[in-house]
Structure formats: C-alpha cells, structure tokens
Design a protein around this motif. Structure first.
Motif, PDB file in Angstrom:
ATOM      1  N   ALA A 235       0.804  79.521  50.391  1.00 53.63           N
ATOM      2  CA  ALA A 235      -0.102  78.784  51.272  1.00 53.63           C
ATOM      3  C   ALA A 235      -0.673  79.700  52.347  1.00 53.63           C
ATOM      4  O   ALA A 235      -1.864  79.628  52.675  1.00 53.63           O
ATOM      5  N   HIS A 236       0.163  80.567  52.898  1.00 55.70           N
ATOM      6  CA  HIS A 236      -0.278  81.503  53.932  1.00 55.70           C
ATOM      7  C   HIS A 236      -1.347  82.454  53.387  1.00 55.70           C
ATOM      8  O   HIS A 236      -2.242  82.882  54.128  1.00 55.70           O
ATOM      9  N   ALA A 237      -1.269  82.770  52.086  1.00 55.28           N
ATOM     10  CA  ALA A 237      -2.232  83.674  51.464  1.00 55.28           C
ATOM     11  C   ALA A 237      -3.438  82.938  50.883  1.00 55.28           C
ATOM     12  O   ALA A 237      -4.274  83.546  50.215  1.00 55.28           O
ATOM     13  N   GLY A 238      -3.524  81.630  51.120  1.00 51.37           N
ATOM     14  CA  GLY A 238      -4.642  80.850  50.612  1.00 51.37           C
ATOM     15  C   GLY A 238      -4.538  80.521  49.138  1.00 51.37           C
ATOM     16  O   GLY A 238      -5.543  80.242  48.479  1.00 51.37           O
ATOM     17  N   ARG A 239      -3.311  80.525  48.616  1.00 54.52           N
ATOM     18  CA  ARG A 239      -3.089  80.210  47.205  1.00 54.52           C
ATOM     19  C   ARG A 239      -2.447  78.831  47.082  1.00 54.52           C
ATOM     20  O   ARG A 239      -1.863  78.308  48.027  1.00 54.52           O
ATOM     21  N   THR A 240      -2.513  78.282  45.881  1.00 50.52           N
ATOM     22  CA  THR A 240      -1.798  77.039  45.611  1.00 50.52           C
ATOM     23  C   THR A 240      -0.419  77.362  45.052  1.00 50.52           C
ATOM     24  O   THR A 240      -0.180  78.446  44.518  1.00 50.52           O
ATOM     25  N   ALA A 241       0.492  76.413  45.179  1.00 42.09           N
ATOM     26  CA  ALA A 241       1.830  76.523  44.612  1.00 42.09           C
ATOM     27  C   ALA A 241       2.234  75.162  44.064  1.00 42.09           C
ATOM     28  O   ALA A 241       1.799  74.122  44.574  1.00 42.09           O
ATOM     29  N   ASN A 242       3.041  75.182  43.020  1.00 35.25           N
ATOM     30  CA  ASN A 242       3.391  73.954  42.328  1.00 35.25           C
ATOM     31  C   ASN A 242       4.883  73.932  42.015  1.00 35.25           C
ATOM     32  O   ASN A 242       5.417  74.935  41.513  1.00 35.25           O
ATOM     33  N   PRO A 243       5.569  72.806  42.255  1.00 33.35           N
ATOM     34  CA  PRO A 243       6.912  72.675  41.686  1.00 33.35           C
ATOM     35  C   PRO A 243       6.799  72.678  40.167  1.00 33.35           C
ATOM     36  O   PRO A 243       5.838  72.132  39.611  1.00 33.35           O
ATOM     37  N   VAL A 244       7.747  73.285  39.500  1.00 30.39           N
ATOM     38  CA  VAL A 244       7.640  73.416  38.047  1.00 30.39           C
ATOM     39  C   VAL A 244       8.352  72.260  37.344  1.00 30.39           C
ATOM     40  O   VAL A 244       9.349  71.736  37.850  1.00 30.39           O
ATOM     41  N   PRO A 245       7.848  71.827  36.180  1.00 25.54           N
ATOM     42  CA  PRO A 245       8.576  70.831  35.399  1.00 25.54           C
ATOM     43  C   PRO A 245       9.876  71.437  34.897  1.00 25.54           C
ATOM     44  O   PRO A 245       9.939  72.623  34.559  1.00 25.54           O
ATOM     45  N   SER A 246      10.906  70.628  34.839  1.00 27.31           N
ATOM     46  CA  SER A 246      12.241  71.174  34.619  1.00 27.31           C
ATOM     47  C   SER A 246      13.103  70.231  33.806  1.00 27.31           C
ATOM     48  O   SER A 246      13.007  69.007  33.936  1.00 27.31           O
ATOM     49  N   ALA A 247      13.956  70.793  32.965  1.00 29.25           N
ATOM     50  CA  ALA A 247      14.962  70.016  32.243  1.00 29.25           C
ATOM     51  C   ALA A 247      16.290  70.118  32.988  1.00 29.25           C
ATOM     52  O   ALA A 247      17.308  70.570  32.454  1.00 29.25           O
ATOM     53  N   VAL A 248      16.267  69.689  34.232  1.00 29.17           N
ATOM     54  CA  VAL A 248      17.453  69.694  35.085  1.00 29.17           C
ATOM     55  C   VAL A 248      17.569  68.341  35.763  1.00 29.17           C
ATOM     56  O   VAL A 248      16.582  67.808  36.282  1.00 29.17           O
ATOM     57  N   ASP A 249      18.752  67.788  35.745  1.00 33.27           N
ATOM     58  CA  ASP A 249      19.039  66.584  36.516  1.00 33.27           C
ATOM     59  C   ASP A 249      19.376  67.035  37.935  1.00 33.27           C
ATOM     60  O   ASP A 249      20.500  67.447  38.219  1.00 33.27           O
TER      61      ASP A 249
END
Length: 544
Positions: A148-162
């Motif tokens: 975010a500080h660098a002007g980029r987007t970030a996303n939580p990743v889909p995961s096979a974790v409970d």
C-alpha cells in the motif's frame, strides 16, 4: 525376495495427481493399489524440529540437479502434506501462453472457462476458502502495508486451511499437527480407503513393462524406513491401467527407465521442465522504520517474529498478472515463510563487500533473522529443463540417509526467464526498500542452482505430439492405458501456486480414465461423487 500381485489400477504417487483418481476409481468399483515412495505419517508424528529422522527429513525429497534443485513431498499425501495450502486459480492468460514453441502450449480443449467447473469441485472437496484480513498474521500484514505504501494492491490468498484450527505455529512444511491444513490425508485418501483402495508406503516404483494380455506390470522396491539409500525386497503388480503421479521430478525418470521394456517414449518425456518461474528474495527489515513509516510493530520493540508466527503465504500482490503485458513479464509476488536451514544458507547479504552468502557480513545478517521476510516470485519461464539418463534406481542418487539426492535434471535459464526474474527482483526492491523499510536481495543460485518447490511440465499435455508427451486426456502417447496426472502434465509455468490447477486437471482427467478402464474390461463407473460422500452434478465439460 520378490512378490507378485495383480489389480485393476495401479496409482504411482499419492499427491494430488494420484489421490484424486485413486479415490474416484475406487469409488466407482475398481480395485486400486497406490504405491508411495515415502512413509505414512499421522498428525501426531509431524515434528516441530529439524533433527535427522524428524518429519522434516522424512517427508521431503530435495533433489539437486545441474542448474536446478527441486524440493517436493515424499510421503503418503505427497506435496499436500508439505505445501503451504495456497490455492489460487491460474489466470486466464496462462492458458493462451505460447512459450518458446511459437504456438499455444495448452490443448485446445482446456481454457480457464472449461477448467473452472473442475476447480470448483476441488474447492468444495478440500475445501478452499478466501482468508479475511482479520485472520492474516503479522508477516502478511507487513507485506500488505508495504504494498500500500508503494501504491500497489495486495490480496489475502485463497487457502485450504481451517484458520479457526490454525495455531500460527509456522511449521506447515513439516506437516500439520493440528489438522488445520487440508492435506489429502483428510479427504481424498481416507475416502479412497473407505472404498477399498490399498495404499502401500515405502514402495518405490522403478519401471514399467508390458504383460502378455496387453496390460502393464509395475516393478517396485521396498525403501528402508530409516535410510532411504537402502532398498529391500522387490515386487511387481499387474494392472490394466497405470496412473503415474510421482511428481514432475520423478515421473519422467520412471518412464525413461521403462523405455527398454515398454518401447520408445514420446520425445517430450523428460523435456520442457518448468520450475514455475520461481525465485526467492529475502528482505531484512529495519523495525524502527517499520514503526515510523507504516505504524506497525511487535510488543517490546522486538522484530516482528516472522519465523515464529504465521502459516506460510497469506498475502500476495497480483498487479503484474496483467494479460496486456508481454509474456515473461507477468508474475505474482507472495509473502512467504521459508523455514530456517536452507533459507538461511541461500539468503544473500544486500550490498555485500565480498562473499554474499557466507562470511562475517552473513553472520551479522543472521543476528537479525527475526526481522526477515521472504518474498516469493512465480513467473513465466521458458520450460528449459531437460532430464538426462535416469539413475540406477529411484529418481536420484541418494546422498544422505534421508531427503537429499542428486538427480539427472539439467537447467539453464534462457534470456526470457532471466528477464522475468530481473523484473520481479526490481519490483520486490521497489516495494520493500522504499523509505528505508528494508534491504532486499535474491537468494543465491551459486550453491544449488535455481530452485523450485513447484516442479511442472516434464511430461506435459498438449495437442502437438512433437512438444507434448500426453494427449488432452492425459494418456501417454503410444502407450494406451498409461496416464500421467501430476504436476508434470501441466504445460508450463502458471505465475501462481499450482496445487489447485494440478488437482483440477486430475479431476478433469478421471472420466476419460474411467472410460479407458472400461474398454480394458475393468468394472468401474464414474459418479462424480466428492470425498465426503455427496454426489454433485457432473460438469458438462468432460474430456472427449
């Protein structure tokens, strides 16, 4: 001592490519035997240490090649036991890639749209869910804040974790003691067993031969449970269908070694290997600058303890997964935890005066290990890996009691691959070095060459027999009744974690394998049931 047996279907390997067809064929009524080279461990046997004989050394296979080293699973459940359970779908543009062959690498029958129903099935079976920001550990939050500080987007990743079961212990690569990570030990494999499949651990397949009735004979040796260099009794199993899913570093070796008894292999067996365009950078953070610039900190002014808190990748930036960009300039950057040991050896000192991966400067860097963050690049490589003559046994010449071997893979990155890595390295620095947040350097290739945890493409599917070992149904060209369903079947690098794509392709291949088995006299049907026993509508997009 030699033993002989027979069955309907032999599956070689128990990772995604092996467990999925094993389950469906057993559920459909076929007699199925799964041969797995590694041991069978339960959750309470997954250790939180690095000692010889712990799960870390028992369930991994680290094969050093000429210019490329491969880290993979070596246990019942295969890569699913040691993976980080990050499960994105491949971008749509991936299926239109041409690579260096000048034509579409993927079969015409497979696009993102035609694969989506099969992705859906795997996501329901495991299941796969999208992580929420409130469940992202500190390391992922730090990377997201830097983006975010660098002007980029970030996303939580889909995961096979409970995530409700997860303790954020960050020992995922040693196997999950808490059954929070949805490995195949929790779904497809127990479902296969419930339908009568047999799983035999410590059975290393050496080669295949033909039987007089048009079937196949699978030749194996028993691996010593303590010292993997020692092979004991031999045996054979006759089957009408053989599914090879030993991993992209072992499947081509088995097939190459089978050439004297099976006949000529397709030209593409053991060629076009891809490391998924992978590369790792280590960032050493200045915790004072993290507090001042990003407003983040851990209690008592400590480093953020990335090596102690978390669960592997939780955040990625996909800004460079742009279909309008030229091929080889598209990649993802993913925050990653890589365990101590290999990671600390291969990490380089930023701006080192003298040696970059050992020496006094490296010792000083190691003192700050709590403030390290690893950034993982997955890019588009050039499928430049080639397997040489196979070793006498197994996929590699075993160097140590467990885990380590030297294999026949030769890899020389092309200018295309190097261009993608250079762009990703520059991007990593641009994001993480802004305003003095961190100093960043890629891992060295001087010790073990390039490296991958996601080997692909060494027996790939395609429409052109000159550049693909398998047809679009995953059947080995010139050898009807032999199918390959692991990562080696994926045509090229995916720019994201490949487990979900491997699994979806395996699901897609099953109806065609069932039809082939029926034609060979196996009493088996395909119902489209999921591992929990429910039956869903079979997707209309099925292999022809």
């Amino acid at each position: 001592m030699t033993s002989n047996a027979s069955t309907d279907v032999v599956v070689i390997g128990s990772g995604f490519g092996g467990a999925i067809p094993a389950y469906h064929l057993a559920a459909g009524g076929a007699r199925v035997v799964v041969l797995e080279r590694g041991p069978w461990l339960s959750s309470e046997e997954f250790d939180h240490d690095f000692k010889l004989g712990s799960s870390y050394t028992r369930i991994f296979d680290f094969t050093v090649g000429d210019g490329m080293s491969v880290l993979g699973g070596n246990c019942v459940g295969g890569g699913s036991v040691v993976y980080f359970a990050t499960m994105p779908r491949a971008p749509r543009f991936i299926f239109e890639r041409q690579g260096s062959i000048g034509r579409r690498m993927w079969p015409a029958a497979i696009t993102r749209a035609t694969l989506d129903p099969w992705y859906d099935r795997v996501c329901e079976s495991l299941p796969v869910t999208m992580q929420s920001w409130d469940k992202v550990p500190y390391a992922g939050g730090l990377f997201a804040a830097a983006c975010a500080h660098a002007g980029r987007t970030a996303n939580p990743v889909p995961s096979a974790v409970d995530v409700d079961k997860c303790t954020n212990c960050n020992w995922m690569m040693a196997g999950c003691r808490f059954d929070a990570k949805r490995s195949l030990l929790l779904n497809y494999l127990p479902a296969a067993l419930a339908h009568g499949a047999e799983i035999r651990p410590l059975h290393e397949v050496q080669h295949l031969s033909r039987t007089d009735d048009g079937g196949y004979r699978v030749h194996y040796r028993i691996v010593d449970a303590e010292d993997y260099r020692i092979l004991h009794d031999s045996g054979t199993i006759d089957a009408k269908i053989v599914i090879v899913a030993a991993g992209a570093g072992a499947t081509p070796v088995i097939l190459q070694r089978s050439e004297p008894t099976l006949g000529t292999m397709p030209t593409a067996v053991g060629r076009y290997f891809s490391g998924n365009g992978e590369r790792l950078n280590t960032a050493v953070f200045d915790d004072d600058r993290v507090r001042e610039v990003l407003g983040l900190s851990r209690p008592d002014g400590k480093g953020y303890d990335a090596n102690q808190i978390g669960r592997g990748p939780t955040v990625a930036t996909w800004d460079r997964l742009d279909p309008d960009l030229p091929e080889y300039e598209r990649y993802s950057l993913e925050q990653l935890f890589f365990p101590l040991g290999l990671g600390t050896i291969l990490a380089q000192v930023p701006d080192a005066q003298g040696p970059s991966w050992f020496g006094l400067a490296k010792k000083d860097m190691l003192r700050r290990w709590q403030s390290w963050l690893t950034l993982f690049t997955m890019s588009e490589d050039d499928n430049e890996g080639v397997f040489g003559p196979p070793p006498a046994t197994g996929n590699a010449d075993r160097i140590s009691q467990q885990m380590l071997g030297r294999g026949p893979l030769r890899y020389r990155p092309t200018a295309n691959t190097l261009r993608g890595w250079a762009a990703a390295d520059a991007d990593a620095r641009d994001i993480l070095e802004r305003d003095g947040l961190a100093r960043v350097m890629p891992w060295t290739n001087d010790v073990v060459g390039a490296y991958t945890v996601h080997p692909l493409s060494s027996c790939r599917i395609g429409d052109d027999p000159a550049t693909s070992a398998l047809d679009d149904r995953h059947e080995l060209r010139q050898h009807p009744g032999i199918f390959v369903t692991d990562g080696s079947a994926v045509p090229g690098a995916l720019t994201v974690n490949p487990a979900l794509t491997i699994a979806a392709l395996a699901e897609r291949a099953v109806p065609g394998i069932v039809r082939a088995a029926q034609e060979r006299g196996v009493p088996v049907t395909y119902h489209g049931s999921l591992p929990d026993g429910t039956v869903t509508a079979v997707p209309q997009v099925v292999p022809g």
